[in-house]
Scaffold this motif. Structure first.
Motif, mmCIF file in Angstrom:
data_model
loop_
_atom_site.group_PDB
_atom_site.id
_atom_site.type_symbol
_atom_site.label_atom_id
_atom_site.label_comp_id
_atom_site.label_asym_id
_atom_site.label_seq_id
_atom_site.Cartn_x
_atom_site.Cartn_y
_atom_site.Cartn_z
ATOM 1 N N SER A 59 0.830 -1.209 0.000
ATOM 2 C CA SER A 59 0.000 0.000 0.000
ATOM 3 C C SER A 59 0.863 1.256 0.000
ATOM 4 O O SER A 59 0.558 2.240 -0.678
ATOM 5 C CB SER A 59 -0.898 0.030 1.241
ATOM 6 O OG SER A 59 -1.661 -1.122 1.323
ATOM 7 N N LEU A 60 1.947 1.199 0.767
ATOM 8 C CA LEU A 60 2.873 2.344 0.839
ATOM 9 C C LEU A 60 3.459 2.636 -0.541
ATOM 10 O O LEU A 60 3.437 3.786 -1.020
ATOM 11 C CB LEU A 60 3.991 2.036 1.843
ATOM 12 C CG LEU A 60 5.057 3.101 2.039
ATOM 13 C CD1 LEU A 60 4.473 4.294 2.796
ATOM 14 C CD2 LEU A 60 6.244 2.540 2.823
ATOM 15 N N LEU A 61 3.948 1.579 -1.211
ATOM 16 C CA LEU A 61 4.548 1.764 -2.545
ATOM 17 C C LEU A 61 3.498 2.230 -3.551
ATOM 18 O O LEU A 61 3.757 3.097 -4.382
ATOM 19 C CB LEU A 61 5.200 0.461 -3.024
ATOM 20 C CG LEU A 61 6.429 -0.011 -2.255
ATOM 21 C CD1 LEU A 61 6.979 -1.293 -2.862
ATOM 22 C CD2 LEU A 61 7.521 1.054 -2.236
ATOM 23 N N ASN A 62 2.291 1.660 -3.459
ATOM 24 C CA ASN A 62 1.221 2.047 -4.373
ATOM 25 C C ASN A 62 0.831 3.516 -4.152
ATOM 26 O O ASN A 62 0.635 4.271 -5.110
ATOM 27 C CB ASN A 62 0.006 1.133 -4.170
ATOM 28 C CG ASN A 62 -1.082 1.392 -5.183
ATOM 29 O OD1 ASN A 62 -0.814 1.752 -6.326
ATOM 30 N ND2 ASN A 62 -2.332 1.223 -4.775
ATOM 31 N N GLY A 63 0.747 3.911 -2.886
ATOM 32 C CA GLY A 63 0.411 5.302 -2.564
ATOM 33 C C GLY A 63 1.457 6.264 -3.098
ATOM 34 O O GLY A 63 1.128 7.281 -3.724
ATOM 35 N N LEU A 64 2.728 5.927 -2.880
ATOM 36 C CA LEU A 64 3.807 6.802 -3.354
ATOM 37 C C LEU A 64 3.823 6.869 -4.882
ATOM 38 O O LEU A 64 3.949 7.941 -5.476
ATOM 39 C CB LEU A 64 5.164 6.294 -2.839
ATOM 40 C CG LEU A 64 5.412 6.456 -1.337
ATOM 41 C CD1 LEU A 64 6.714 5.771 -0.931
ATOM 42 C CD2 LEU A 64 5.447 7.934 -0.945
ATOM 43 N N GLY A 65 3.676 5.687 -5.520
ATOM 44 C CA GLY A 65 3.706 5.623 -6.990
ATOM 45 C C GLY A 65 2.565 6.398 -7.620
ATOM 46 O O GLY A 65 2.773 7.240 -8.503
#
Lengths: 184, 95
Positions: free
Chosen positions: A131-137
């Protein structure tokens, strides 16, 4: 049946199920999407992305990608600003990257002795990182196309993914006795 | 046999562990249904009284009360007095 095909079928059906539940239950409650409030706060299909990758590994990725493209192309009837091919690819890459990071660190939930996919707390760790990577991306992507940096987009994506996947898992747990009854 | 039996059994084990850790393993389907209805009511209206639980579950009063007592005993729910109406008992989820 070939293992890859079997994994793809299960993954595709589960992803579509999560997406339809989200369309039917969450989207009407959240109201129309606008740029200021981009990103669902209860994105159930995140469970459709992470759970197959956690349990089936990278082989689930193609089915996730195909399911996401078809869903946003044929099932979604809201505004065009919400989702595009690149955003969908970023979301799928975020899950793939998470799996790869865990794999490189020797923490693959399928094979390592440290983290196990049978432990729901370890599963939540994977969900959180994805979720963190998806949010940042996606935050970076929408910031670039709207020429406006808004950290809240990243936060909404991240919170929506974590909450959505959690609710989907809790629903699976609550309906778990029914699955057990089917086996009898 | 399916080629992904091991993966599916891992998923089964994870759900089973989560089910046990959340304290839901001793509930029968009716009790689970009532619990789900109570949670749904709390999510929708931010509150659920014992009377409301009977209404939304659409089961007999004794079945719902017996289930609530069981959920309280296993630490899944708690019962609190309503601050606005002292005669009303509110249900609070603990998980």
């Amino acid at each position: 049946m070939n293992k890859f095909i079997e994994i793809s079928i299960y993954t595709f059906i589960f992803h579509i199920l999560c997406y339809v539940l989200w369309l039917v239950l969450i989207v009407p409650a959240e109201g129309p999407t606008n740029i200021e409030e981009l990103g669902s706060l209860v994105y159930l299909p995140h469970a459709g992305r992470v759970l197959p990758v956690i349990f089936f590994g990278w082989q689930a990725i193609p089915a996730v990608l195909v399911a996401e493209f078809l869903e946003w192309e044929f099932l979604w009837s809201g505004g065009d600003i919400f989702r595009g091919t690149i955003a969908t690819t970023i979301s799928t890459l975020a899950v793939l990257s998470t799996w790869f990071i865990f794999f490189l660190l020797g923490l693959d939930l399928n094979q390592s002795d440290v983290l196990k996919n049978t432990n729901w707390k370890h599963v939540f760790l994977f969900i959180f990182v994805a979720s963190l990577l998806n949010g940042l991306g996606n935050g970076a992507w929408y910031a670039s196309i709207f020429d406006e940096t808004d950290a809240l987009i990243s936060v909404r994506f991240m919170v929506g993914d974590v909450v959505g996947a959690t609710i989907m898992l809790v629903m699976l747990v609550l309906f778990y006795p029914m699955f057990k009854n089917f086996q009898k | 046999m399916s080629k992904v039996t091991k993966e599916l059994s891992n998923l089964n084990k994870m759900l089973s562990n989560m089910h046990n850790d959340l304290g839901l393993s001793g509930l029968n389907p009716t009790e689970q249904y009532i619990f789900l209805k109570i949670i749904d009511e709390i999510e929708t209206n931010s509150t659920c009284s014992m009377l409301k639980a009977v209404e939304v579950a659409d089961k007999s009063r004794s079945t719902v009360y017996k289930t609530i007592r069981k959920l309280v005993n296993i630490g899944v729910l708690s019962i609190e007095n309503s601050s606005s109406d002292k005669r009303s008992f509110l249900l609070k989820p603990l998980i």
